[in-house]
Motif scaffolding. Structure first.
Motif, short mmCIF file in Angstrom:
data_model
loop_
_atom_site.label_atom_id
_atom_site.label_comp_id
_atom_site.label_asym_id
_atom_site.label_seq_id
_atom_site.Cartn_x
_atom_site.Cartn_y
_atom_site.Cartn_z
N HIS A 142 0.85 -1.18 0.00
CA HIS A 142 0.00 0.00 0.00
C HIS A 142 0.89 1.23 0.00
O HIS A 142 2.03 1.20 0.48
N GLN A 143 0.37 2.31 -0.55
CA GLN A 143 1.06 3.59 -0.43
C GLN A 143 0.58 4.28 0.85
O GLN A 143 -0.60 4.20 1.21
N TYR A 144 1.51 4.94 1.55
CA TYR A 144 1.13 5.59 2.80
C TYR A 144 1.90 6.89 2.96
O TYR A 144 2.93 7.13 2.32
N HIS A 145 1.40 7.76 3.85
CA HIS A 145 2.03 9.04 4.15
C HIS A 145 3.16 8.80 5.16
O HIS A 145 2.92 8.31 6.25
N ARG A 146 4.40 9.12 4.78
CA ARG A 146 5.54 8.83 5.65
C ARG A 146 5.40 9.48 7.03
O ARG A 146 5.85 8.94 8.04
N ARG B 30 -3.04 5.97 4.96
CA ARG B 30 -3.14 5.35 3.64
C ARG B 30 -3.36 6.40 2.56
O ARG B 30 -4.09 7.37 2.74
N ILE B 31 -2.70 6.19 1.44
CA ILE B 31 -2.91 7.03 0.26
C ILE B 31 -3.83 6.26 -0.68
O ILE B 31 -3.51 5.16 -1.11
N ARG B 32 -4.96 6.83 -1.00
CA ARG B 32 -5.93 6.14 -1.85
C ARG B 32 -6.15 6.92 -3.15
O ARG B 32 -6.02 8.14 -3.20
N THR B 33 -6.48 6.16 -4.19
CA THR B 33 -6.74 6.76 -5.49
C THR B 33 -8.23 7.09 -5.59
O THR B 33 -9.08 6.23 -5.36
N ARG B 34 -8.53 8.33 -5.90
CA ARG B 34 -9.92 8.75 -6.04
C ARG B 34 -10.18 9.20 -7.47
O ARG B 34 -9.29 9.76 -8.13
#
Length: 314
Positions: A33-37, A42-46
């Motif tokens: 998953h992509q996340y904010h360091r 969580r970084i989500r695609t909208r």
């Protein structure tokens, strides 16, 4: 059984075989998953409309084809379903060909075809036996995900497998990628063939995804607060180093034999021996002349003895 991806029928002449399509493979890759360091959020695609900036749900999103700049023709799922395609709900067999005639680069995803109901058991078994006995594969057309596709049917164990295939015009030509004609020494070719023999296997089922296993060890160690696995030491090749092809082939054959537990002795071959062997017939011709000369020598000795007798008689 895995969840069916598609239901329909195999059209085999006038025979119809109800089937279910299930995936023939599983993806064991580990996903991230992509996340904010900063805060691990969580970084989500909208999906956002570029006109009003509104975040849209899937129910609000439609399909369209851009026929010109700033002009899009909308197309609905109902319109696509009503298209007059005979392959919309059937895998239509159109030909039978030799398996070797199919270029592997055209083969894409693979699926198992399972019978859909007891009524399909007999025609399914009939098609399977026909494929086995003829040693051929079936070429078929089918429509899936809003496009008509080309498929290949073959037998694996007791099941019929469907391989989706790319159309001929979807395959790029490798002509521009092929290297220019290169001179190869016969000994180099022989050693390369030896390497293929020493690396030959009857079964490849023993191969494992080493990267995934190492990644699982890494994730387990991090989640349990343990020390990370040590990196495997590998010797790096010097950039731009010119490779001695024959030396590399000799070393590869030796290493392959050692891996298989075979006698690792390798008779070193150097380029040029093949040309020496070609000149061998000339040496044989020279030896024939020497032999012929040797055979004439007894005649010379006889003439010398006759002359000696005459001198004695006089």
């Amino acid at each position: 059984m895995p969840r069916p991806l598609w239901t329909g029928a195999i059209s085999f002449g006038l025979v119809t075989i109800p089937i279910k399509v299930v995936s023939a493979s599983e993806n064991h890759s580990i996903s991230f998953h992509q996340y904010h360091r900063e805060d691990m959020g969580r970084i989500r695609t909208r999906k956002v409309c570029e006109l009003d900036g509104k975040v849209l749900s899937q129910d609000e999103i439609g399909k369209g084809y851009e026929v010109a700049k700033d002009r899009t023709v909308p197309v609905t799922d109902e319109e696509l379903d009503r298209m007059p395609l005979p392959t919309a709900k059937a895998i239509e067999i159109v030909a039978f060909v030799e398996a070797d005639s199919i270029d592997p680069v055209r083969i894409s995803d693979s699926y198992y075809l399972a019978v859909d109901g007891q009524v399909a058991a007999k025609p399914y078994a009939l098609l399977r036996k026909a494929l086995e006995r003829s040693d051929k594969v079936a070429v078929a057309k089918f429509a899936w995900h809003n496009r008509e596709r080309l498929g290949l049917l073959r037998v694996r164990d007791d099941a019929i497998v469907l391989h989706s295939m790319r159309w001929p015009d979807e395959i790029r030509s490798p002509e521009s990628l092929a290297p220019r004609e290169t001179e190869l020494d016969e000994d180099e070719i022989e050693r390369a063939v030896q390497l293929t023999d020493s690396m030959a296997l009857d079964d490849i089922s023993g191969f494992r995804d080493r990267y995934r296993e190492a990644l699982e060890e890494l994730l387990t160690a991090k989640s349990e607060g343990k020390a990370l696995p040590a990196a495997a030491g590998e010797e790096e090749e010097e950039p731009g180093k010119v490779m001695d092809l024959m030396a590399a082939l000799n070393a590869s054959v030796k290493a392959a034999k050692e891996t298989r537990g075979e006698e690792a002795t390798v008779h070193e071959m150097t380029p040029g021996r093949s040309r020496t062997r070609k000149k061998a017939p000339a040496k044989k011709t020279a030896s024939k002349k020497t032999t012929a000369t040797a055979k004439k020598q007894p005649a010379k000795k006889t003439a010398a003895k006759t002359a000696a007798k005459k001198r004695t008689a006089s």
